[in-house]
Design an enzyme around this catalytic site. Structure first.
Site, PDB file in Angstrom:
ATOM      1  N   ARG A   8       0.850  -1.211   0.000  1.00  0.00           N
ATOM      2  CA  ARG A   8       0.000   0.000   0.000  1.00  0.00           C
ATOM      3  C   ARG A   8       0.884   1.259   0.000  1.00  0.00           C
ATOM      4  O   ARG A   8       0.993   1.944  -1.006  1.00  0.00           O
ATOM      5  CB  ARG A   8      -0.948  -0.031   1.211  1.00  0.00           C
ATOM      6  N   ASP A   9       1.539   1.539   1.098  1.00  0.00           N
ATOM      7  CA  ASP A   9       2.352   2.755   1.207  1.00  0.00           C
ATOM      8  C   ASP A   9       3.422   2.779   0.108  1.00  0.00           C
ATOM      9  O   ASP A   9       3.681   3.819  -0.502  1.00  0.00           O
ATOM     10  CB  ASP A   9       2.998   2.782   2.603  1.00  0.00           C
ATOM     11  N   HIS A 201       7.592   4.134  12.264  1.00  0.00           N
ATOM     12  CA  HIS A 201       7.513   4.166  10.792  1.00  0.00           C
ATOM     13  C   HIS A 201       8.480   5.256  10.307  1.00  0.00           C
ATOM     14  O   HIS A 201       8.177   6.440  10.379  1.00  0.00           O
ATOM     15  CB  HIS A 201       6.061   4.496  10.422  1.00  0.00           C
ATOM     16  N   HIS A 203      11.206   6.983   7.462  1.00  0.00           N
ATOM     17  CA  HIS A 203      11.578   7.129   6.049  1.00  0.00           C
ATOM     18  C   HIS A 203      13.072   7.420   5.978  1.00  0.00           C
ATOM     19  O   HIS A 203      13.626   8.062   6.870  1.00  0.00           O
ATOM     20  CB  HIS A 203      10.772   8.263   5.404  1.00  0.00           C
ATOM     21  N   CYS A 234       6.649  10.330   0.398  1.00  0.00           N
ATOM     22  CA  CYS A 234       5.570  11.243   0.720  1.00  0.00           C
ATOM     23  C   CYS A 234       5.364  12.180  -0.464  1.00  0.00           C
ATOM     24  O   CYS A 234       6.291  12.857  -0.879  1.00  0.00           O
ATOM     25  CB  CYS A 234       5.931  12.038   1.971  1.00  0.00           C
ATOM     26  N   ASN A 243      10.303   4.598   2.231  1.00  0.00           N
ATOM     27  CA  ASN A 243      10.273   4.032   3.579  1.00  0.00           C
ATOM     28  C   ASN A 243      11.579   3.304   3.863  1.00  0.00           C
ATOM     29  O   ASN A 243      12.310   2.930   2.949  1.00  0.00           O
ATOM     30  CB  ASN A 243       9.140   3.005   3.659  1.00  0.00           C
TER      31      ASN A 243
HETATM   32 MG    MG Z   1       5.606   5.635   4.744  1.00  0.00          MG
END
Ligand code: MG
Length: 303
Positions: A8-9, A201, A203, A234, A243
């Site tokens: 997803r991300d 989480h 990055h 992002c 990520n």
């Molecule tokens: Mg992320």
């Protein structure tokens, strides 16, 4: 332990839109590699996020397969919750940010307004016994408001943690945090919740993600979000790397004597195959690059 966000991300802002069959292959492949929890889709507007337009089909297919992993779907509002419930989804993820400006641009709401929506979703989800994950982004920095002090971030994190959710994921959305800042925030949160209810989480925009993950791990956090290949980023942080890469994290943990339950070879092979499916997209994970270059020559490290 490792919460995989790649499907997803990772894929959300990619130019290549994977077919439904490839998305299912990816989730099955990650499950076969030992990943136990992952994001698989988002019930957001298809015109805004076309890469996630087939999340209903992804959910139905995955739920029917009864794989040995929990699949999560992003739900931005009650309409998203209805869509998730109608497809038999069992795990959802909700999101807000510390920064009002980021929230205004991302979801058209202030932080406070977003919590009113989140609280409604949580109520609805509880009735159906869904497992809920809450994301808070821009915890250390915002692309519009700049540096975020711990004193501003912590009340927002506590507000999320005080909801009846399974886990809070603390996000460095634009990848500005370093270990000192990570410690500052984590020190102000209830340590008793770290083992089961707190995730981080990070990055890797500035190369600090792994160092940050280590600090969080050493402070007792046991769930770390990562994305295969280092995919994701992002949309409001141009040029931002993705990520923290799952391969980098798995390599790092295994060499530190921590068993993630993930088969490193299967994980890397999945990423290489995914790269092929995305027109040989270059993946930023350093461990994966080493694997691709060395695995037949230097199996001690890269297998
Ligand atoms: Mg992320």
């Amino acid at each position: 332990m490792i919460f995989e966000v790649g499907p997803r991300d990772g894929l959300q802002n990619e130019k290549t839109v994977l077919t439904l069959a490839d998305k299912i292959w990816l989730c099955e492949s990650l499950t076969a590699a030992g990943v136990k929890e992952m994001e698989a889709g988002a019930f957001v507007r298809a015109d805004k996020v076309p890469t996630m337009a087939d999340s209903e089909d992804v959910a139905v297919t995955l739920e029917n397969k009864r794989l040995a992993a929990d699949f999560y779907y992003l739900v931005p509002n009650l309409k998203g919750l209805d869509r998730a419930l109608s497809k038999g989804v069992r795990n959802i993820a909700l999101f807000t940010a510390v920064s009002d400006t980021f929230n205004a641009k991302n979801i058209g709401m202030s932080v406070d307004e977003s919590f009113k929506v989140i609280e409604e979703i949580v109520k609805g989800a509880q009735k159906h016994k869904l497992k809920i994950r809450g994301y808070v982004s821009t915890v250390w920095g915002c692309p519009f408001e700049g540096r975020i002090p711990a004193a501003k971030a912590v009340p927002v994190l506590e507000r999320m943690l005080n909801l009846p959710i399974a886990q809070l994921s603390i996000g460095d959305t634009i990848g500005v945090a370093a270990p000192k800042g990570v410690k500052e925030v984590l020190k102000l949160l209830p340590q008793s919740e770290f083992k089961s209810r707190v995730a981080v989480h990070f990055h890797d925009t500035r190369g600090t993600a792994l160092a940050n993950a280590e600090v969080a791990y050493d402070m007792g956090v046991r769930t770390i979000d990562s994305s295969l290949g280092g995919l994701g980023g992002c949309p409001f942080a141009p040029g931002a790397a993705g990520n923290l890469a799952t391969e980098d994290l798995v390599y790092f943990l295994k060499e530190n004597g921590v068993d993630t339950g993930i088969d490193y070879t299967k994980l890397c092979e999945t990423s290489l195959k995914l790269s092929q499916k995305m027109s040989n997209r270059a993946l930023s994970s350093k461990a994966l690059q080493a694997y691709a270059a060395n695995c037949s020559k230097n199996p001690v490290w890269d297998k």
